[in-house]
Design an enzyme around this catalytic site. Sequence first.
Site, PDB file in Angstrom:
ATOM      1  N   GLY A 182       6.611  -0.495  -2.875  1.00 24.49           N
ATOM      2  CA  GLY A 182       5.932  -0.488  -1.588  1.00 24.49           C
ATOM      3  C   GLY A 182       6.290   0.577  -0.578  1.00 24.49           C
ATOM      4  N   GLY A 184       5.975   3.903  -0.672  1.00 26.82           N
ATOM      5  CA  GLY A 184       5.229   5.158  -0.738  1.00 26.82           C
ATOM      6  C   GLY A 184       4.219   5.314   0.378  1.00 26.82           C
ATOM      7  CB  CYS A 187       2.374   2.365  -1.935  1.00 30.23           C
ATOM      8  SG  CYS A 187       2.633   0.768  -2.738  1.00 30.23           S
TER       9      CYS A 187
END
Length: 348
Positions: A182, A184, A187
């Site tokens: 999570g 990124g 993301c």
Amino acid sequence: MRIETEIKLDFKDVLIRPKRSTLNTRAEVDISREFSFRHSKHSYRGVPIIAANMDTVGTFEMAGALTKHHMATALHKHYNLAQYIGFFRALSASGVVFYSLGISEQDESKLHQVMQQLKPPSVIRYVCIDAANGYTEKFVAFVQKIRKAYPDIVLMAGNVVTGEMTEELILAGADIVKVGIGPGSVCTTRKMTGVGYPQLSAIIECADAAHGLEGHICADGGCTTVGDIAKAFGGGADFVMLGGMFAGHDECGGETIVRDEQKYMRFYGMSSKTAMDKYAGGVASYRAAEGKEVLAPYRGPVEGTAQEILGGVRSACTYVGARRLREFSKRTTFIRVGQQLNEVFGKS
């Protein structure tokens, strides 16, 4: 239901405390690393920074540019068979490039075909098994299967964020465990599922677990500045994988867009609707997209960014007196902070 009350940290929550140093210049710092891996027979030497296996970042062109700086690239998995074979046949022995795959039957079959047509198959020395959720029994079994089929490759697998799963993947055959769920920039897993883990704490905990088994970890996601890369190394990461920081360059894939006389390049997560429309015919009815598309400002050749990253990591080493990158985590002390930057004149 249970609640963990111990504070978990992200890159934004800390700074690195400077220490007295005998170094006179950044030029004295060696930011390469040498590793011997738990399972494979290969030894590694290079700058342990990896371009992410996203189709807009993990390209053949990116690999060619970063190899000059002894950095690595994880290729995206959407090249065809002939393209992979041509690339790996031309790859120099010093180049560190990961062949990437998911855990589908099609991905496995494609890997076997590439390996069979390359002679010797040891031309591919690095393989990355990539899944958003590395916690499933199917994923662990797949790691075991690939390790058994190719005992000599350097195998990276993930993603996970906890020590016990890091240990399980290493025992299953992974040399390097990819850490991050999570963090990124493109993301949306945390938004769509509520699942995740602050990246710096994940790195610290997974590195401790991996190193106890003579394994290694790759911090994947969450770095927005070169200082974040230094913090990842300070937390114990052996490798750091970058997506957004390498986006927007000439070597990237993705469409170029001009808006208001400014140039941009499309950049999106591999679990985004954009990626699934492109490669899977759309978002399957049983799932939701867990990524987004953005327009990354165009930044020209990646050479300038590569030099900035290398210079920043060297500078971080001088601030704590680490003559070699391998000494950096031992000389790192994190301090908790409430503010990172003075942005009175705007964000830089």
